[in-house]
Design an enzyme around this catalytic site. Sequence first.
Site, PDB file in Angstrom:
ATOM      1  N   ASN A  83      -6.343   9.710   7.357  1.00  0.00           N
ATOM      2  CA  ASN A  83      -5.435   9.476   6.229  1.00  0.00           C
ATOM      3  C   ASN A  83      -6.174   9.142   4.927  1.00  0.00           C
ATOM      4  O   ASN A  83      -5.554   8.847   3.917  1.00  0.00           O
ATOM      5  CB  ASN A  83      -4.411   8.386   6.572  1.00  0.00           C
ATOM      6  CG  ASN A  83      -5.060   7.017   6.855  1.00  0.00           C
ATOM      7  OD1 ASN A  83      -6.161   6.738   6.412  1.00  0.00           O
ATOM      8  ND2 ASN A  83      -4.344   6.177   7.591  1.00  0.00           N
TER       9      ASN A  83
ATOM     10  N   SER B 298       0.789  -1.231   0.000  1.00  0.00           N
ATOM     11  CA  SER B 298       0.000   0.000   0.000  1.00  0.00           C
ATOM     12  C   SER B 298       0.827   1.290   0.000  1.00  0.00           C
ATOM     13  O   SER B 298       1.521   1.577  -0.960  1.00  0.00           O
ATOM     14  CB  SER B 298      -0.936  -0.060   1.205  1.00  0.00           C
ATOM     15  OG  SER B 298      -1.863   0.956   1.144  1.00  0.00           O
TER      16      SER B 298
ATOM     17  N   ASP C   1      -3.400   6.167  -2.883  1.00  0.00           N
ATOM     18  CA  ASP C   1      -2.160   5.581  -2.365  1.00  0.00           C
ATOM     19  C   ASP C   1      -1.783   4.375  -3.224  1.00  0.00           C
ATOM     20  O   ASP C   1      -2.398   4.123  -4.266  1.00  0.00           O
ATOM     21  CB  ASP C   1      -2.283   5.230  -0.870  1.00  0.00           C
ATOM     22  CG  ASP C   1      -3.208   4.048  -0.623  1.00  0.00           C
ATOM     23  OD1 ASP C   1      -4.011   3.726  -1.517  1.00  0.00           O
ATOM     24  OD2 ASP C   1      -3.117   3.438   0.461  1.00  0.00           O
TER      25      ASP C   1
ATOM     26  N   ASP D 191      -6.612   2.363  -1.912  1.00  0.00           N
ATOM     27  CA  ASP D 191      -7.683   2.297  -0.921  1.00  0.00           C
ATOM     28  C   ASP D 191      -7.757   3.552  -0.066  1.00  0.00           C
ATOM     29  O   ASP D 191      -8.590   3.645   0.832  1.00  0.00           O
ATOM     30  CB  ASP D 191      -7.600   1.023  -0.050  1.00  0.00           C
ATOM     31  CG  ASP D 191      -6.328   0.910   0.750  1.00  0.00           C
ATOM     32  OD1 ASP D 191      -5.494   1.828   0.685  1.00  0.00           O
ATOM     33  OD2 ASP D 191      -6.162  -0.113   1.442  1.00  0.00           O
TER      34      ASP D 191
HETATM   35  C1  G16 Z   1      -3.078   0.691   6.604  1.00  0.00           C
HETATM   36  C2  G16 Z   1      -4.401   0.443   7.289  1.00  0.00           C
HETATM   37  C3  G16 Z   1      -4.990   1.734   7.768  1.00  0.00           C
HETATM   38  C4  G16 Z   1      -3.994   2.456   8.660  1.00  0.00           C
HETATM   39  C5  G16 Z   1      -2.644   2.598   7.960  1.00  0.00           C
HETATM   40  C6  G16 Z   1      -1.568   3.121   8.881  1.00  0.00           C
HETATM   41  O1  G16 Z   1      -3.309   1.504   5.494  1.00  0.00           O
HETATM   42  O2  G16 Z   1      -5.269  -0.207   6.378  1.00  0.00           O
HETATM   43  O3  G16 Z   1      -6.173   1.460   8.466  1.00  0.00           O
HETATM   44  O4  G16 Z   1      -4.462   3.712   9.008  1.00  0.00           O
HETATM   45  O5  G16 Z   1      -2.205   1.345   7.488  1.00  0.00           O
HETATM   46  O6  G16 Z   1      -1.440   2.230   9.959  1.00  0.00           O
HETATM   47  P1  G16 Z   1      -0.269   2.342  11.007  1.00  0.00           P
HETATM   48  O7  G16 Z   1      -0.346   3.727  11.571  1.00  0.00           O
HETATM   49  O8  G16 Z   1      -0.559   1.283  12.024  1.00  0.00           O
HETATM   50  O9  G16 Z   1       1.027   2.144  10.267  1.00  0.00           O
HETATM   51  P2  G16 Z   1      -2.648   1.166   4.090  1.00  0.00           P
HETATM   52  O10 G16 Z   1      -3.291   2.123   3.156  1.00  0.00           O
HETATM   53  O11 G16 Z   1      -1.169   1.360   4.234  1.00  0.00           O
HETATM   54  O12 G16 Z   1      -3.026  -0.280   3.851  1.00  0.00           O
END
Ligand code: G16
Length: 547
Positions: free
Chosen positions: A380, A68, A284, A288
């Site tokens: 975010n 991601s 991103d 998503d």
């Molecule tokens: C993922 C999760 C999100 C989260 C983000 C950051 O997003 O799906 O819900 O807000 O990571 O998480 P953390 O602060 O724990 O690193 P993505 O878009 O990277 O899959």
Amino acid sequence: MATIDVEEVRRLSDLHPKPALIRFQYGTAGFRTLGNTLDSVLFRVGIIAGLRSKKLDGKTIGVMVTASHNPEPDNGVKLVDPRGEMLESSWETHATTFSNAATTEDFLFVLDAFVKTAKIDLSKPARVVYARDTRPSGPALVSAFEDGLKAIGAEGRDAGVTTTPILHYLVRSINTKGTKDAYGEDSEQGYFAKLSEAFKKLVAGRATPPPLVIDCANGVGAPAAAKLSGLVKENLLLVLENTSTTTPGALNNSCGADYVKTAQKLPPSLASKLNAGQRGCSLDGDADRLMYFYIDEGGKFHMLDGDKIAALVAAFIVELVKTAGLEGQLNIGVVQTAYANGASTKYLAERLPVKCVPTGVKHLHHAAEHYDIGVYFEANGHGTVLFSPTSQDKLTTYEPSTPAQSTALTHLINLMQLINQTVGDALSDMLLVEVVLAHKSYSGVEWDSLYADLPNRLVKVVVADRTIFKTQDAERQLVSPPGLQKKIDEIVQRYDGGRSFVRPSGTEDVVRVYAESIFRPQADELAFRIAGLVYDETGGDPAQRPK
Ligand code: G16
């Protein structure tokens, strides 16, 4: 009673040895770390996905290979349960256990014990649909994963290179096919047709807005947005930027939704692409998340983040429900995390129930399911709207008594089609935002003025060991390391309207520090003071001390 083909699992497992000295963890969004360390994890995820499907009587499980928003060298993998939602949390623990078995023999032992304790009937079928983003490490990881499917005798369907939300859509569509809950045609074309048809109905007769510039983060959102663009071009012109999916190192590099949210800046690559007042947005790396923005006449950057999207969308839905004559019959609520800007929480809480939960879509999704219509967005840009079975029945059987009620009801029914209810979806959310803007005749300026964000700053701190950080109260308080929260509180109280919290990231090897205050310099200073405190208290590489 069918059994595991131990020799076959052993043979294939030996091809995917676990690297020594690495401890894997199924975190916020699955396993996520350097792509070149994940081979054994992918093999074992293939096996656990097959077992999950067998446990659920052959329902199709989803697997997405992506990191991601992370930098290009990272990769990751997450599992998707049959209704398109994130994997049930007890299985996250099993996935972590599987991934950390040191040798093939240890893995066989863990596998055998798990099959017995979880009472998995191995004679059941296993079906898995999987996809990957554009990362260069993706093909080899998918191949390791396919070996896992083979080892457990699972049937795989390769959805190719696509976005995370499309994979979630496919899982739900496959599992509901031919039932009264049928979600859509189980193909990428089915997804695009569902979204674009609902969008066209919702904006029919409205003025065509100026073109929307999309920063595709040089990721899988680029080909997906290109497909969507062709289908909606009569109502919305999309200008695609940062579409270099094969340029090494380009993915998420100084672009994309995470860059915009963290840097609070326009991606430099868009500097000459966006006219004053024109709407732009960033996806991103797996499409998503969504961030909107515009540049005003004075050249100032304005960010319209997940909180602003929640405010725009929730207010619109409340209005439609009221106009449809359903006020008081459907309970509507909003779910946020501690990262939500204090001003957004105030704005929303004056209108609706608002709940705060820990970071991670799975937490928000589950909390949103408690409402008839649950709007959830992380600041975010990750979020969606859920319509409960009760609200879906209500909306489809309700008999409006005036033309105005009928129109509002039709809009709500079309919104249920437009919104990807399985997970946050940048493209679906983008169309949703465009619908609301068209209905309200808003430009970014009017949208932005719903409320004024409190100045805030998000900082990453590299520490020696982020696992020592433990939180409570929806991550707003640290319980470990001992005594650190008290020191944070002492600093925070010296700032006007100060708020700050610290939590370990579940997707990157860092600790995140969030701070806000009523003045910009104070928000910045508070964030860096707390980051410095965290660093000093927990140690790390001196070169990495936050400045
Ligand atoms: C993922 C999760 C999100 C989260 C983000 C950051 O997003 O799906 O819900 O807000 O990571 O998480 P953390 O602060 O724990 O690193 P993505 O878009 O990277 O899959």
